[in-house]
Design a protein around this motif. Structure first.
Motif, mmCIF file in Angstrom:
data_model
loop_
_atom_site.group_PDB
_atom_site.id
_atom_site.type_symbol
_atom_site.label_atom_id
_atom_site.label_comp_id
_atom_site.label_asym_id
_atom_site.label_seq_id
_atom_site.Cartn_x
_atom_site.Cartn_y
_atom_site.Cartn_z
ATOM 1 N N CYS A 173 0.864 -1.183 0.000
ATOM 2 C CA CYS A 173 0.000 0.000 0.000
ATOM 3 C C CYS A 173 0.901 1.234 0.000
ATOM 4 N N ILE A 174 0.504 2.258 -0.700
ATOM 5 C CA ILE A 174 1.222 3.525 -0.691
ATOM 6 C C ILE A 174 0.297 4.557 -0.073
ATOM 7 N N ALA A 175 0.685 5.081 1.081
ATOM 8 C CA ALA A 175 -0.125 6.055 1.826
ATOM 9 C C ALA A 175 -1.530 5.494 2.087
ATOM 10 N N ASP A 176 -1.591 4.211 2.481
ATOM 11 C CA ASP A 176 -2.845 3.516 2.800
ATOM 12 C C ASP A 176 -3.789 3.429 1.600
ATOM 13 N N LYS A 177 -3.274 3.482 0.405
ATOM 14 C CA LYS A 177 -4.091 3.425 -0.813
ATOM 15 C C LYS A 177 -3.612 2.284 -1.708
ATOM 16 N N GLN A 232 -4.607 0.289 -5.819
ATOM 17 C CA GLN A 232 -5.255 0.491 -7.107
ATOM 18 C C GLN A 232 -6.711 0.051 -7.039
ATOM 19 N N SER A 233 -7.438 0.308 -8.090
ATOM 20 C CA SER A 233 -8.862 -0.002 -8.170
ATOM 21 C C SER A 233 -9.127 -1.471 -7.882
ATOM 22 N N LYS A 234 -10.209 -1.725 -7.173
ATOM 23 C CA LYS A 234 -10.679 -3.066 -6.812
ATOM 24 C C LYS A 234 -9.711 -3.830 -5.900
ATOM 25 N N HIS A 235 -8.894 -3.093 -5.152
ATOM 26 C CA HIS A 235 -8.006 -3.678 -4.162
ATOM 27 C C HIS A 235 -8.143 -2.894 -2.868
ATOM 28 N N THR A 236 -7.793 -3.532 -1.771
ATOM 29 C CA THR A 236 -7.868 -2.892 -0.463
ATOM 30 C C THR A 236 -6.567 -3.108 0.291
ATOM 31 N N CYS A 237 -6.256 -2.184 1.173
ATOM 32 C CA CYS A 237 -5.027 -2.263 1.955
ATOM 33 C C CYS A 237 -5.267 -3.144 3.181
ATOM 34 N N TYR A 238 -4.476 -4.206 3.313
ATOM 35 C CA TYR A 238 -4.616 -5.160 4.416
ATOM 36 C C TYR A 238 -3.229 -5.432 4.977
ATOM 37 N N TYR A 239 -2.967 -4.942 6.178
ATOM 38 C CA TYR A 239 -1.664 -5.072 6.832
ATOM 39 C C TYR A 239 -0.529 -4.660 5.903
ATOM 40 N N GLY A 240 -0.717 -3.525 5.222
ATOM 41 C CA GLY A 240 0.330 -2.952 4.391
ATOM 42 C C GLY A 240 0.441 -3.528 2.995
ATOM 43 N N GLN A 241 -0.427 -4.466 2.626
ATOM 44 C CA GLN A 241 -0.382 -5.078 1.300
ATOM 45 C C GLN A 241 -1.698 -4.842 0.567
ATOM 46 N N CYS A 242 -1.613 -4.611 -0.747
ATOM 47 C CA CYS A 242 -2.811 -4.444 -1.567
ATOM 48 C C CYS A 242 -3.310 -5.820 -1.993
ATOM 49 N N VAL A 243 -4.508 -6.154 -1.565
ATOM 50 C CA VAL A 243 -5.108 -7.446 -1.892
ATOM 51 C C VAL A 243 -6.445 -7.201 -2.586
ATOM 52 N N PRO A 285 6.726 6.708 13.243
ATOM 53 C CA PRO A 285 6.022 7.230 12.067
ATOM 54 C C PRO A 285 6.544 6.587 10.779
ATOM 55 N N CYS A 286 5.701 6.577 9.759
ATOM 56 C CA CYS A 286 6.124 6.123 8.431
ATOM 57 C C CYS A 286 6.967 7.236 7.809
ATOM 58 N N LEU A 287 7.977 6.857 7.065
ATOM 59 C CA LEU A 287 8.787 7.814 6.328
ATOM 60 C C LEU A 287 8.577 7.555 4.844
ATOM 61 N N ASN A 288 8.000 8.536 4.152
ATOM 62 C CA ASN A 288 7.634 8.360 2.736
ATOM 63 C C ASN A 288 6.747 7.135 2.557
ATOM 64 N N HIS A 307 0.396 2.221 8.393
ATOM 65 C CA HIS A 307 -1.054 2.361 8.446
ATOM 66 C C HIS A 307 -1.373 3.711 9.072
ATOM 67 N N GLN A 308 -2.042 4.549 8.309
ATOM 68 C CA GLN A 308 -2.437 5.886 8.753
ATOM 69 C C GLN A 308 -1.273 6.671 9.337
ATOM 70 N N GLY A 309 -0.127 6.600 8.644
ATOM 71 C CA GLY A 309 1.033 7.397 9.019
ATOM 72 C C GLY A 309 1.897 6.837 10.122
ATOM 73 N N ASN A 310 1.556 5.660 10.656
ATOM 74 C CA ASN A 310 2.347 5.042 11.710
ATOM 75 C C ASN A 310 2.796 3.638 11.303
ATOM 76 N N CYS A 311 3.962 3.230 11.773
ATOM 77 C CA CYS A 311 4.481 1.875 11.508
ATOM 78 C C CYS A 311 4.075 0.941 12.627
ATOM 79 N N TYR A 312 3.652 -0.267 12.219
ATOM 80 C CA TYR A 312 3.259 -1.308 13.165
ATOM 81 C C TYR A 312 3.987 -2.595 12.799
ATOM 82 N N ASN A 313 4.359 -3.370 13.813
ATOM 83 C CA ASN A 313 4.974 -4.672 13.543
ATOM 84 C C ASN A 313 3.930 -5.603 12.944
ATOM 85 N N ASN A 314 4.351 -6.378 11.975
ATOM 86 C CA ASN A 314 3.460 -7.292 11.278
ATOM 87 C C ASN A 314 3.219 -8.566 12.077
#
Length: 90
Positions: A34-38, A40-51, A70-73, A83-90
């Motif tokens: 995911c880039i900035a929690d976004k 592409q079309s017909k995909h959703t951000c789930y734990y940092g991955q577009c699925v 915080p997330c950097l870039n 996720h929403q500007g913060n880093c979380y352990n997976n």
């Protein structure tokens, strides 16, 4: 009574294995990060991955107190995800 507890424990163990496998299956269908929690079309951000939409449950609400920084870039170090500007352990 002990046999019921043992059966319940076995059932819960099997259930947790099934859920772990399902999460692994979800990530195997990811198309990228995911880039900035976004995504592409017909995909959703789930734990940092577009699925693809519809294969993953809703992302749980994450406690900002659990963030490692915080997330950097829109990126995080190591195995962490942004996720929403913060880093979380997976």
């Amino acid at each position: 009574m002990n046999s019921k507890i043992a059966l319940l424990a076995i059932f819960l163990a099997l259930l947790s294995v099934c859920f772990a496998q399902k999460k692994e299956d979800i990530f195997s269908r990811a198309v990228g990060p995911c880039i900035a929690d976004k995504c592409q079309s017909k995909h959703t951000c789930y734990y940092g991955q577009c699925v693809p939409e519809g294969i993953a449950p809703a992302m749980p609400a994450l406690d900002k107190n659990d963030a490692i920084g915080p997330c950097l870039n829109s990126m995080c170090p190591g195995n962490a995800f942004c996720h929403q500007g913060n880093c979380y352990n997976n």
